[in-house]
Design an enzyme around this catalytic site. Structure first.
Site, PDB file in Angstrom:
ATOM      1  CG  HIS A 136      -0.131   0.046   2.513  1.00  0.00           C
ATOM      2  ND1 HIS A 136       0.258   1.209   3.141  1.00  0.00           N
ATOM      3  CD2 HIS A 136       0.384  -0.965   3.240  1.00  0.00           C
ATOM      4  CE1 HIS A 136       0.949   0.912   4.209  1.00  0.00           C
ATOM      5  NE2 HIS A 136       1.058  -0.403   4.290  1.00  0.00           N
ATOM      6  CG  HIS A 145      12.471  -3.686 -14.124  1.00  0.00           C
ATOM      7  ND1 HIS A 145      13.329  -4.322 -14.985  1.00  0.00           N
ATOM      8  CD2 HIS A 145      11.651  -4.665 -13.653  1.00  0.00           C
ATOM      9  CE1 HIS A 145      13.041  -5.619 -15.046  1.00  0.00           C
ATOM     10  NE2 HIS A 145      12.023  -5.849 -14.234  1.00  0.00           N
TER      11      HIS A 145
HETATM   12  C1  COA Z   1      23.754  -4.925  -8.321  1.00  0.00           C
HETATM   13  C2  COA Z   1      24.216  -5.310  -9.719  1.00  0.00           C
HETATM   14  C3  COA Z   1      23.531  -4.420 -10.758  1.00  0.00           C
HETATM   15  C4  COA Z   1      25.712  -5.066  -9.719  1.00  0.00           C
HETATM   16  O1  COA Z   1      26.223  -5.345 -10.971  1.00  0.00           O
HETATM   17  P1  COA Z   1      27.724  -4.827 -11.330  1.00  0.00           P
HETATM   18  O2  COA Z   1      27.752  -3.318 -11.253  1.00  0.00           O
HETATM   19  O3  COA Z   1      28.087  -5.472 -12.618  1.00  0.00           O
HETATM   20  O4  COA Z   1      28.589  -5.304 -10.095  1.00  0.00           O
HETATM   21  P2  COA Z   1      29.621  -6.518 -10.001  1.00  0.00           P
HETATM   22  O5  COA Z   1      29.030  -7.790 -10.502  1.00  0.00           O
HETATM   23  O6  COA Z   1      30.902  -6.038 -10.600  1.00  0.00           O
HETATM   24  O7  COA Z   1      29.797  -6.662  -8.440  1.00  0.00           O
HETATM   25  C5  COA Z   1      30.400  -5.652  -7.644  1.00  0.00           C
HETATM   26  C6  COA Z   1      30.462  -6.166  -6.226  1.00  0.00           C
HETATM   27  O8  COA Z   1      29.130  -6.215  -5.683  1.00  0.00           O
HETATM   28  C7  COA Z   1      28.808  -7.565  -5.305  1.00  0.00           C
HETATM   29  N1  COA Z   1      27.421  -7.794  -5.712  1.00  0.00           N
HETATM   30  C8  COA Z   1      26.910  -7.624  -6.956  1.00  0.00           C
HETATM   31  N2  COA Z   1      25.595  -7.879  -6.950  1.00  0.00           N
HETATM   32  C9  COA Z   1      25.290  -8.232  -5.695  1.00  0.00           C
HETATM   33  C10 COA Z   1      24.080  -8.599  -5.084  1.00  0.00           C
HETATM   34  N3  COA Z   1      22.933  -8.645  -5.767  1.00  0.00           N
HETATM   35  N4  COA Z   1      24.087  -8.867  -3.761  1.00  0.00           N
HETATM   36  C11 COA Z   1      25.246  -8.828  -3.058  1.00  0.00           C
HETATM   37  N5  COA Z   1      26.422  -8.455  -3.597  1.00  0.00           N
HETATM   38  C12 COA Z   1      26.445  -8.184  -4.895  1.00  0.00           C
HETATM   39  C13 COA Z   1      29.789  -8.443  -6.058  1.00  0.00           C
HETATM   40  O9  COA Z   1      30.007  -9.657  -5.382  1.00  0.00           O
HETATM   41  C14 COA Z   1      31.013  -7.573  -6.098  1.00  0.00           C
HETATM   42  O10 COA Z   1      31.634  -7.642  -4.841  1.00  0.00           O
HETATM   43  P3  COA Z   1      33.259  -7.526  -4.705  1.00  0.00           P
HETATM   44  O11 COA Z   1      33.624  -6.161  -5.209  1.00  0.00           O
HETATM   45  O12 COA Z   1      33.483  -7.705  -3.231  1.00  0.00           O
HETATM   46  O13 COA Z   1      33.810  -8.614  -5.535  1.00  0.00           O
HETATM   47  C15 COA Z   1      23.884  -6.802 -10.075  1.00  0.00           C
HETATM   48  O14 COA Z   1      24.760  -7.706  -9.458  1.00  0.00           O
HETATM   49  C16 COA Z   1      22.452  -7.176  -9.689  1.00  0.00           C
HETATM   50  O15 COA Z   1      22.163  -7.665  -8.572  1.00  0.00           O
HETATM   51  N6  COA Z   1      21.530  -6.905 -10.621  1.00  0.00           N
HETATM   52  C17 COA Z   1      20.119  -7.179 -10.479  1.00  0.00           C
HETATM   53  C18 COA Z   1      19.701  -8.167 -11.566  1.00  0.00           C
HETATM   54  C19 COA Z   1      18.220  -8.423 -11.546  1.00  0.00           C
HETATM   55  O16 COA Z   1      17.580  -8.571 -10.521  1.00  0.00           O
HETATM   56  N7  COA Z   1      17.653  -8.457 -12.738  1.00  0.00           N
HETATM   57  C20 COA Z   1      16.236  -8.675 -12.921  1.00  0.00           C
HETATM   58  C21 COA Z   1      15.972  -8.940 -14.385  1.00  0.00           C
HETATM   59  S1  COA Z   1      14.295  -9.202 -14.702  1.00  0.00           S
END
Ligand code: COA
Length: 212
Positions: A136, A145
């Site tokens: 709510h 998104h």
């Molecule tokens: C948050 C996010 C955008 C980061 O992506 P990125 O900028 O490419 O980051 P990286 O993969 O380089 O990770 C950077 C750091 O964050 C950490 N990290 C990334 N995503 C994380 C998450 N969801 N939860 C916890 N830690 C995360 C990585 O382990 C890394 O840690 P380190 O520096 O200690 O090694 C991505 O991981 C994510 O969670 N995206 C959401 C995807 C999603 O839900 N999509 C839906 C599609 S319908």
């Protein structure tokens, strides 16, 4: 309703399933800039996004939806096409539960098994993805998104262009700034500034970016 679907990637597959479950909606065109020219295949127009104006000039009752998961790309196409707001339709899956007191903007898609509760206000061209729970009094800005199974617990403000990752939870009353990204599975217990990426439980900011 005759509908033009813009975008032909992964997200558009889910939107097409949603549309196929509706007997009153017929896809008459699929536009994507991977196509160079407008053709007809199996009675459906296929062509570049610039064909939108031609199709609209031939059938002025046409409705459009941007079936592209990337928030920035979705906004850039809306801006480029410059269609009237009323040309975009909101699509709601028949299994979604949407409160009668919620408001849903143009071009917004609400996927299967979602809940959008009382007095929540959802902007234009938003995606409420499969299984998301939007409780709510939330306010969701244009082009946001809410990814699969994410939860906005109540009175949360999600500003324009923000991505709430799959399975993330935002506790009540918190605000997520424009074009922020909340990582999959995060638990947000504090406000998150504009353009930040935050991950983990509790969510911590790992980077900030400039929005071009
Ligand atoms: C948050 C996010 C955008 C980061 O992506 P990125 O900028 O490419 O980051 P990286 O993969 O380089 O990770 C950077 C750091 O964050 C950490 N990290 C990334 N995503 C994380 C998450 N969801 N939860 C916890 N830690 C995360 C990585 O382990 C890394 O840690 P380190 O520096 O200690 O090694 C991505 O991981 C994510 O969670 N995206 C959401 C995807 C999603 O839900 N999509 C839906 C599609 S319908």
């Amino acid at each position: 309703m005759d509908l033009v679907v813009i975008g032909e990637g992964g997200h558009s597959k889910v939107i097409k399933d949603l549309i196929h479950s509706k007997s009153d909606v017929k896809i008459i065109a699929i536009l994507d800039d991977k196509y160079d020219e407008l053709t007809v295949i199996n009675e459906i127009y296929i062509g570049p996004t610039s064909s939108a104006h031609l199709l609209l000039s031939q059938r002025n009752h046409l409705k459009f939806v941007i079936a592209i998961g990337n928030n920035e790309v979705r906004k850039s196409i809306v801006t480029k096409l410059g269609l009237a707001k009323e040309n975009y339709v909101s699509l709601i899956h028949h299994t979604a539960i949407v409160s009668s007191s919620a408001s849903i903007g143009n071009g917004t898609v609400i996927m299967a098994n979602t809940i959008v509760s009382a007095d929540t206000c959802v902007g234009d061209h938003v995606i409420i993805n499969s299984g998301a729970i939007v409780e709510h009094d939330n306010h969701i800005g244009d082009y946001a998104h809410i990814a699969p199974k994410a939860t906005l617990t109540g009175s949360v403000i999600v500003k324009e262009g923000t991505m709430i990752g799959a399975g993330a939870t935002v506790i009540p009353g918190k605000s997520i700034g424009e074009w922020a990204i909340i990582g999959a599975g995060a638990t947000v217990i504090s406000d998150i500034p504009t353009n930040s990426t935050a991950v983990g439980t509790p969510a911590k900011i790992i980077s900030s970016r400039k929005f071009a």
